[in-house]
Design a protein around this motif. Structure first.
Motif, PDB file in Angstrom:
ATOM      1  N   TYR A   1       0.811  -1.221   0.000  1.00 32.70           N
ATOM      2  CA  TYR A   1       0.000   0.000   0.000  1.00 32.70           C
ATOM      3  C   TYR A   1       0.840   1.264   0.000  1.00 32.70           C
ATOM      4  O   TYR A   1       0.536   2.216  -0.726  1.00 32.70           O
ATOM      5  CB  TYR A   1      -0.977  -0.012   1.186  1.00 32.70           C
ATOM      6  CG  TYR A   1      -0.366   0.250   2.539  1.00 32.70           C
ATOM      7  CD1 TYR A   1      -0.328   1.531   3.075  1.00 32.70           C
ATOM      8  CD2 TYR A   1       0.182  -0.787   3.280  1.00 32.70           C
ATOM      9  CE1 TYR A   1       0.236   1.782   4.314  1.00 32.70           C
ATOM     10  CE2 TYR A   1       0.751  -0.550   4.517  1.00 32.70           C
ATOM     11  CZ  TYR A   1       0.775   0.738   5.032  1.00 32.70           C
ATOM     12  OH  TYR A   1       1.348   0.972   6.262  1.00 32.70           O
ATOM     13  N   LYS A   2       1.894   1.307   0.790  1.00 27.69           N
ATOM     14  CA  LYS A   2       2.650   2.560   0.904  1.00 27.69           C
ATOM     15  C   LYS A   2       3.367   2.892  -0.400  1.00 27.69           C
ATOM     16  O   LYS A   2       3.242   4.003  -0.931  1.00 27.69           O
ATOM     17  CB  LYS A   2       3.656   2.494   2.049  1.00 27.69           C
ATOM     18  CG  LYS A   2       4.341   3.832   2.317  1.00 27.69           C
ATOM     19  CD  LYS A   2       5.281   3.774   3.500  1.00 27.69           C
ATOM     20  CE  LYS A   2       5.826   5.170   3.818  1.00 27.69           C
ATOM     21  NZ  LYS A   2       6.486   5.808   2.659  1.00 27.69           N
ATOM     22  N   SER A   3       4.117   1.922  -0.945  1.00 24.70           N
ATOM     23  CA  SER A   3       4.852   2.190  -2.180  1.00 24.70           C
ATOM     24  C   SER A   3       3.903   2.444  -3.344  1.00 24.70           C
ATOM     25  O   SER A   3       4.173   3.291  -4.210  1.00 24.70           O
ATOM     26  CB  SER A   3       5.783   1.018  -2.507  1.00 24.70           C
ATOM     27  OG  SER A   3       5.050  -0.176  -2.679  1.00 24.70           O
TER      28      SER A   3
ATOM     29  N   ASP B   1       2.398   6.022  -2.920  1.00 29.29           N
ATOM     30  CA  ASP B   1       3.444   7.018  -3.180  1.00 29.29           C
ATOM     31  C   ASP B   1       3.753   7.110  -4.668  1.00 29.29           C
ATOM     32  O   ASP B   1       3.915   8.210  -5.219  1.00 29.29           O
ATOM     33  CB  ASP B   1       4.719   6.665  -2.403  1.00 29.29           C
ATOM     34  CG  ASP B   1       4.615   6.980  -0.918  1.00 29.29           C
ATOM     35  OD1 ASP B   1       3.702   7.743  -0.538  1.00 29.29           O
ATOM     36  OD2 ASP B   1       5.437   6.454  -0.142  1.00 29.29           O
ATOM     37  N   GLU B   2       3.828   5.969  -5.341  1.00 28.24           N
ATOM     38  CA  GLU B   2       4.140   5.960  -6.768  1.00 28.24           C
ATOM     39  C   GLU B   2       3.002   6.580  -7.573  1.00 28.24           C
ATOM     40  O   GLU B   2       3.244   7.320  -8.539  1.00 28.24           O
ATOM     41  CB  GLU B   2       4.409   4.530  -7.231  1.00 28.24           C
ATOM     42  CG  GLU B   2       4.787   4.400  -8.701  1.00 28.24           C
ATOM     43  CD  GLU B   2       6.067   5.134  -9.061  1.00 28.24           C
ATOM     44  OE1 GLU B   2       6.211   5.501 -10.249  1.00 28.24           O
ATOM     45  OE2 GLU B   2       6.920   5.355  -8.168  1.00 28.24           O
ATOM     46  N   TRP B   3       1.788   6.282  -7.201  1.00 32.35           N
ATOM     47  CA  TRP B   3       0.627   6.867  -7.878  1.00 32.35           C
ATOM     48  C   TRP B   3       0.665   8.386  -7.806  1.00 32.35           C
ATOM     49  O   TRP B   3       0.537   9.080  -8.824  1.00 32.35           O
ATOM     50  CB  TRP B   3      -0.657   6.330  -7.239  1.00 32.35           C
ATOM     51  CG  TRP B   3      -1.913   7.015  -7.689  1.00 32.35           C
ATOM     52  CD1 TRP B   3      -2.285   7.309  -8.968  1.00 32.35           C
ATOM     53  CD2 TRP B   3      -2.977   7.480  -6.846  1.00 32.35           C
ATOM     54  NE1 TRP B   3      -3.521   7.931  -8.979  1.00 32.35           N
ATOM     55  CE2 TRP B   3      -3.966   8.042  -7.698  1.00 32.35           C
ATOM     56  CE3 TRP B   3      -3.211   7.452  -5.477  1.00 32.35           C
ATOM     57  CZ2 TRP B   3      -5.146   8.593  -7.196  1.00 32.35           C
ATOM     58  CZ3 TRP B   3      -4.386   7.980  -4.980  1.00 32.35           C
ATOM     59  CH2 TRP B   3      -5.342   8.559  -5.834  1.00 32.35           C
TER      60      TRP B   3
ATOM     61  N   GLN C   1      -1.044  17.584  -2.976  1.00 33.42           N
ATOM     62  CA  GLN C   1      -1.919  17.777  -1.820  1.00 33.42           C
ATOM     63  C   GLN C   1      -3.327  17.253  -2.084  1.00 33.42           C
ATOM     64  O   GLN C   1      -3.961  16.685  -1.199  1.00 33.42           O
ATOM     65  CB  GLN C   1      -1.960  19.261  -1.422  1.00 33.42           C
ATOM     66  CG  GLN C   1      -0.656  19.799  -0.847  1.00 33.42           C
ATOM     67  CD  GLN C   1       0.431  19.979  -1.890  1.00 33.42           C
ATOM     68  OE1 GLN C   1       0.147  20.193  -3.075  1.00 33.42           O
ATOM     69  NE2 GLN C   1       1.685  19.870  -1.461  1.00 33.42           N
ATOM     70  N   ASP C   2      -3.821  17.415  -3.315  1.00 39.41           N
ATOM     71  CA  ASP C   2      -5.145  16.903  -3.668  1.00 39.41           C
ATOM     72  C   ASP C   2      -5.193  15.383  -3.537  1.00 39.41           C
ATOM     73  O   ASP C   2      -6.148  14.820  -2.979  1.00 39.41           O
ATOM     74  CB  ASP C   2      -5.511  17.294  -5.104  1.00 39.41           C
ATOM     75  CG  ASP C   2      -5.757  18.784  -5.275  1.00 39.41           C
ATOM     76  OD1 ASP C   2      -6.298  19.408  -4.341  1.00 39.41           O
ATOM     77  OD2 ASP C   2      -5.410  19.321  -6.345  1.00 39.41           O
ATOM     78  N   PHE C   3      -4.185  14.692  -4.064  1.00 38.79           N
ATOM     79  CA  PHE C   3      -4.183  13.236  -4.012  1.00 38.79           C
ATOM     80  C   PHE C   3      -3.935  12.728  -2.597  1.00 38.79           C
ATOM     81  O   PHE C   3      -4.507  11.702  -2.190  1.00 38.79           O
ATOM     82  CB  PHE C   3      -3.144  12.678  -4.983  1.00 38.79           C
ATOM     83  CG  PHE C   3      -3.547  12.833  -6.427  1.00 38.79           C
ATOM     84  CD1 PHE C   3      -4.539  12.025  -6.973  1.00 38.79           C
ATOM     85  CD2 PHE C   3      -2.959  13.785  -7.241  1.00 38.79           C
ATOM     86  CE1 PHE C   3      -4.927  12.164  -8.301  1.00 38.79           C
ATOM     87  CE2 PHE C   3      -3.335  13.929  -8.562  1.00 38.79           C
ATOM     88  CZ  PHE C   3      -4.333  13.120  -9.092  1.00 38.79           C
ATOM     89  N   GLU C   4      -3.099  13.422  -1.846  1.00 36.02           N
ATOM     90  CA  GLU C   4      -2.896  13.038  -0.446  1.00 36.02           C
ATOM     91  C   GLU C   4      -4.204  13.155   0.332  1.00 36.02           C
ATOM     92  O   GLU C   4      -4.532  12.291   1.160  1.00 36.02           O
ATOM     93  CB  GLU C   4      -1.818  13.921   0.188  1.00 36.02           C
ATOM     94  CG  GLU C   4      -0.418  13.633  -0.318  1.00 36.02           C
ATOM     95  CD  GLU C   4       0.616  14.624   0.171  1.00 36.02           C
ATOM     96  OE1 GLU C   4       1.810  14.313   0.098  1.00 36.02           O
ATOM     97  OE2 GLU C   4       0.215  15.733   0.628  1.00 36.02           O
TER      98      GLU C   4
ATOM     99  N   LEU D   1      -7.147  -0.634 -15.029  1.00 33.32           N
ATOM    100  CA  LEU D   1      -6.502   0.367 -15.870  1.00 33.32           C
ATOM    101  C   LEU D   1      -5.084   0.659 -15.401  1.00 33.32           C
ATOM    102  O   LEU D   1      -4.166   0.815 -16.207  1.00 33.32           O
ATOM    103  CB  LEU D   1      -7.343   1.645 -15.873  1.00 33.32           C
ATOM    104  CG  LEU D   1      -8.770   1.477 -16.398  1.00 33.32           C
ATOM    105  CD1 LEU D   1      -9.624   2.686 -16.035  1.00 33.32           C
ATOM    106  CD2 LEU D   1      -8.761   1.252 -17.901  1.00 33.32           C
ATOM    107  N   THR D   2      -4.922   0.775 -14.103  1.00 33.02           N
ATOM    108  CA  THR D   2      -3.632   0.908 -13.439  1.00 33.02           C
ATOM    109  C   THR D   2      -3.801   0.225 -12.079  1.00 33.02           C
ATOM    110  O   THR D   2      -4.909  -0.199 -11.739  1.00 33.02           O
ATOM    111  CB  THR D   2      -3.237   2.393 -13.209  1.00 33.02           C
ATOM    112  OG1 THR D   2      -4.058   2.940 -12.165  1.00 33.02           O
ATOM    113  CG2 THR D   2      -3.392   3.227 -14.480  1.00 33.02           C
TER     114      THR D   2
END
Length: 236
Positions: A166-168, A171-173, A188-191, A222-223
């Protein structure tokens, strides 16, 4: 909400961006690179929507998909919890002369359909406002909206990566999709999305869809972060 019990989830208090702020609605429309008229028209064609069909767009946002479905002659119900979103979508519909759209201020859990069951229900990048318990309730309600052999299309931030990664994976996304300020959705939006909204795993969503009585026809990962589902309500 008056017809629902006091314990019912209030979608109007969803986490994240304040979509009653007109400036934020306008920014949302600019940033929606995955929802352009061309891409939504391609989806309309892919789903086989035509002038013979009635479509419900749940979480219609600024109306791009609803407008494209309307322009080919479908009867469209555009549903969104934000009145500012609806107002913005109505203005866009007038510009495109998309006249056969009915707009409803409501959500997944509160929309009351007054007509016959429909041919298609579509929702994109909106279901994640609901915690998992309420996603299940939303799927049950969506199944009720569809006529037999009706189609449900879902695309959203739904995680197919292994939970232990989950973390990696997150973060990669964020690293891949975040844009500089003023050029689109920011880090900031994705966080905020991960921290405050309710995206979940594919294996949870797939169990929910099945338990709601819908048959999954196609799944496209899709990803590792975005997934789409094409489902059908069985004939019996």
């Amino acid at each position: 909400m008056n017809s629902f019990p006091a314990w019912y989830f209030d979608e109007s208090k969803m986490a994240g961006v304040d979509f009653e702020d007109v400036a934020q609605v306008e920014a949302y429309d600019r940033n929606q690179t995955v929802s352009t008229p061309e891409k939504e028209q391609a989806l309309v064609n892919r789903l086989g929507i035509s002038s013979r069909h009635t479509v419900i767009d749940l979480g219609a946002g600024t109306g791009t998909f609803a407008i494209q479905a309307s322009l080919i002659g479908a009867n469209v119900h555009a549903v969104d919890i934000s009145q500012a979103m609806i107002n913005y979508a109505q203005k866009k519909a007038k510009i495109f002369d998309a006249t056969n759209i009915k707009f409803h201020q409501a959500g997944f859990l509160t929309y009351q359909h007054q007509d016959e069951p429909v041919d298609f229900v579509v929702t994109k990048n909106a279901l994640h406002i609901l915690p998992d318990f309420w996603k299940m309730i939303a799927f049950l309600r969506i199944a009720e909206l569809l006529k037999p052999k009706g189609i449900f299309y879902l695309r959203d931030v739904i995680f197919s990566f292994p939970p232990v990664e989950y973390k990696s994976s997150i973060d990669e996304w964020i690293k891949q999709v975040a844009k500089p300020e003023g050029q689109g959705w920011t880090t900031q939006d994705f966080e905020m999305h991960v921290r405050e909204e309710h995206s979940t795993f594919t294996w949870i969503v797939e169990e929910m869809l099945t338990r709601s009585g819908l048959k999954i026809l196609e799944v496209t990962y899709l990803t590792p972060v975005y997934t789409e589902y094409l489902c059908m309500k069985p004939a019996s």
